[in-house]
Every structure is written in structure tokens, then in C-alpha cells.
Design an enzyme around this catalytic site. Structure first.
Site, PDB file in Angstrom:
ATOM      1  N   LYS A  62      -2.711-102.562-130.144  1.00  0.00           N
ATOM      2  CA  LYS A  62      -3.090-101.609-131.205  1.00  0.00           C
ATOM      3  C   LYS A  62      -2.690-100.210-130.763  1.00  0.00           C
ATOM      4  O   LYS A  62      -3.485 -99.489-130.159  1.00  0.00           O
ATOM      5  CB  LYS A  62      -4.595-101.704-131.465  1.00  0.00           C
ATOM      6  N   GLU A 120      -5.960-101.384-127.082  1.00  0.00           N
ATOM      7  CA  GLU A 120      -5.709-100.150-127.842  1.00  0.00           C
ATOM      8  C   GLU A 120      -5.516 -98.941-126.929  1.00  0.00           C
ATOM      9  O   GLU A 120      -6.492 -98.307-126.533  1.00  0.00           O
ATOM     10  CB  GLU A 120      -6.868 -99.885-128.817  1.00  0.00           C
TER      11      GLU A 120
HETATM   12  P1  13P Z   1      -8.377 -94.995-137.001  1.00  0.00           P
HETATM   13  O1  13P Z   1      -7.466 -95.873-137.805  1.00  0.00           O
HETATM   14  O2  13P Z   1      -9.318 -94.175-137.839  1.00  0.00           O
HETATM   15  O3  13P Z   1      -7.643 -94.205-135.961  1.00  0.00           O
HETATM   16  O4  13P Z   1      -9.361 -95.955-136.220  1.00  0.00           O
HETATM   17  C1  13P Z   1      -8.890 -97.109-135.667  1.00  0.00           C
HETATM   18  C2  13P Z   1      -9.723 -97.463-134.512  1.00  0.00           C
HETATM   19  O5  13P Z   1     -10.176 -98.573-134.412  1.00  0.00           O
HETATM   20  C3  13P Z   1      -9.955 -96.441-133.473  1.00  0.00           C
HETATM   21  O6  13P Z   1     -10.432 -97.056-132.324  1.00  0.00           O
END
Ligand code: 13P
Length: 329
Positions: A217, A175
Site C-alpha cells: 500500500k 504501507e
Molecule cells: P488515506 O487514503 O486517507 O491516505 O488513508 C489510507 C490509510 O489507510 C492511511 O493509513
């Protein structure tokens, strides 16, 4: 097919996405507090069980990401969270980074920590039933930032984490989040996200991470939250897919974060993505865009558990329907 790619494929299976319920204790407490619920371990458990036990959740959710505290808690009936959701047909995941901290040498920027001792922690989480993991790198946009140093250091940490996960047989969710904070335009977000992804790809390759066994992500490519102009879903989708096209076909899939977008906007953007032909599925791994309505509907009232679950079920169904469009177009 190696075990990681099989699990990764399940996480982004047609018509499904991931529920991110892995807020750190501090973040969870401040969200509970805003909803008028005292931030105690017991209330965090009750809230996470409400989410995970939502009737029909498995119809649209392939996985749920928990934090360390939740993975070590149990449902009210004594079943550990990971076992309980597995029994419901949902893969349990675990956030393994320990947070973004100020990065020495880079004023105003962060490095995500948690690499020390990671292989041992991963094997402990695998014993608890975790099938996948998450690590979030954070990048802020200003006219000068993110710096090349922050882009490189965070990409390196993401790759170290991803390689350790694959060695432990756990699918890494990778991510890199370019924040929406700021008044920049969509083009600037595209420029930064492109640079961030290029560094992440390079570092993953250097550590021989198998792209078929990861889920990316990313943030959607979108204007800053302080920018008065609102891009249309078609603009967001076109800009996002254009940046993502640099990823090879082997990548198992993409599951977007919601990043603070209003729930309906995140869904509309996700739906618009499906109109673009890509070699990997474009799914969701939303936190706030799925759980905020549930938290507001429940707000700590034991009589409103079903209302909270209905609110979550609505958001999951809407996003699952958006993702399902891909196979219908
Ligand atoms: P949000 O969809 O609220 O941005 O959170 C996703 C997430 O896992 C952040 O690390």
C-alpha cells in the site's frame, strides 16, 4: 497456493479495492468534530456501520480495514462488525500498528510502534474474523529527510509485522507512506519513495516474507501539497509505475493510499495507472478519498444515513470503474 496468497488475490481482485475506515480514535474524533458530530464511541460505531452497510458496497470493495475499537463493536442488530461485513461479501481487516511516535535518535522523524505482543494480538484478531491486517510507516520529506536511519528502522518494523501476520495466516498490507506534506516536486517524491521501497524489499526478504501473500500500500508519486504545480494524472502514473517496477512479479498487488488528495484527483491518477502494463494489479485502499464525501453528506443526521451511503457508493464505484479499465485495455 498458500492461504495468504489466496486472500491477497481476493483483496486486489479485478475491479475491486479496499475501504480504509481504520482511523484511530483520536483521528476519528477530530474528523467527526469537524463535521459537527460529537466524538463518542456510539457515534464512531454509527458512522462505521453507515459505511460498512452501504448497499452494494461489495460490488467495488473487497475489504474494509477497521481499528481495534470497531472490530470489538457490533452493528445495531448485535452482529460483530467482522461477521457482519463477511456476511455482506467483504473481507474484514484490522489496523495493528499502535501509531507513529517520535523515533529516539532521529529528531523530527517517527517510528511506527506495535510489535510487542503482536503475535498474540494477531491470533485474537483472527479469532474475531480478521482476514488481513495493516501497518503504516510514515516518512516526511524535507531537503534532509527521511534519514537513512528512519528508512531502515521503519522498513524493519514493517517486515517484522508482515512475517508475524503470515505466520498467523493473516495477509499483511504493507504501507510505507511518504507524506505529501511539503513543497517538494514529483522527482523528489520519486527519489524518496524509491529508497523507502528498496529498504522495505530488503527487510521483507531477510524475514522470508512471501510477496505473493502481501498487498503493498504505497503513496502515489506526486508533488508535495505545498507545491503550486499540479502534476497531471499521466505524470503521476508514469512516475509511480516507474518506482514500482522494482517489485518482483510475485507481489500479489498494489493498493494505493490517497494521502490527502482530493477524491476526484485520486481517482483520475488511479485511472491513469491502468494504462501501464504491470505484472501486479494497481488498485486502491483509500481512506479520505472514499469517506470524506460520505461524512460530509451525513454529518451526524440520522435522516441522512442514506445520503452518506450514496456518497460513499459513488466514490467506490468511480474507483472500481478506474481499476476495471485494466482488464478492458
Ligand atoms: P488515506 O487514503 O486517507 O491516505 O488513508 C489510507 C490509510 O489507510 C492511511 O493509513
Amino acid at each position: 497456493m498458500n492461504p495468504c496468497s489466496q486472500i491477497a488475490e481476493k483483496l486486489v481482485a479485478p475491479g475491486k479495492g479496499i475501504l480504509a475506515a481504520d482511523e484511530s480514535i483520536g483521528t476519528m474524533n477530530s474528523r467527526l468534530d469537524k463535521a459537527g458530530v460529537p466524538g463518542t464511541a456510539e457515534n464512531r460505531q454509527v458512522y462505521r456501520e453507515l459505511l460498512a452497510a452501504t448497499p452494494g458496497l461489495a460490488d467495488g470493495a473487497s475489504g474494509i480495514i477497521f481499528c481495534d475499537e470497531t472490530l470489538n463493536q457490533t452493528f445495531a442488530d448485535g452482529t460483530p462488525f467482522a461477521r457482519a461485513v463477511l456476511a455482506l461479501g467483504i473481507l474484514p481487516g484490522i489496523k495493528v500498528d499502535t501509531g507513529a511516535r517520535p523515533c529516539p535518535g532521529l529528531p523530527g522523524e517517527t517510528i511506527t510502534e506495535g510489535l510487542d505482543g503482536l503475535p498474540a494480538r494477531l491470533s485474537g484478531y483472527a479469532d474475531l474474523g480478521a482476514a488481513f491486517a495493516k501497518w503504516r510507516a510514515v516518512y516526511t520529506i524535507t531537503p534532509q529527510l527521511p534519514s537513512p536511519g528512519a528508512i531502515r528502522a521503519n522498513a524493519h518494523a514493517l517486515a517484522r509485522y508482515a512475517a508475524a501476520c503470515q505466520e498467523a495466516g493473516i495477509v499483511p498490507i504493507v504501507e510505507p507512506e511518504v507524506l505529501m506534506d511539503g513543497d517538494h516536486g514529483l522527482d523528489r517524491c520519486a527519489e524518496v519513495t524509491t529508497a523507502v521501497h528498496a529498504a522495505v524489499r530488503e527487510e521483507l526478504a531477510l524475514l522470508n516474507v512471501d510477496l505473493a501473500g502481501i498487498v503493498l500500500k504505497p503513496n502515489m508519486v506526486i508533488e508535495g501539497s505545498g507545491n503550486p504545480e499540479t502534476s497531471t494524472p499521466e505524470e503521476v502514473a508514469a512516475a509511480t509505475v516507474a518506482v514500482l517496477r522494482a517489485w518482483p512479479d510475485q507481489l500479489a498487488g498494489v493498493a494505493f493510499l490517497s494521502g490527502g488528495q482530493p477524491p476526484e484527483r485520486a481517482t483520475a491518477n488511479l485511472e491513469a495507472m491502468q494504462h501501464h502494463r504491470t505484472s501486479w494489479p494497481l488498485s486502491f485502499s483509500f481512506g479520505r478519498a472514499l469517506v470524506d464525501p460520505a461524512l460530509a453528506a451525513w454529518h451526524g443526521d440520522a435522516d441522512l444515513v442514506a445520503a452518506g451511503q450514496a456518497a460513499l457508493a459513488d466514490r467506490v464505484a468511480a474507483n472500481a470503474a478506474a481499476v476495471r479499465l485494466r482488464s478492458q485495455l
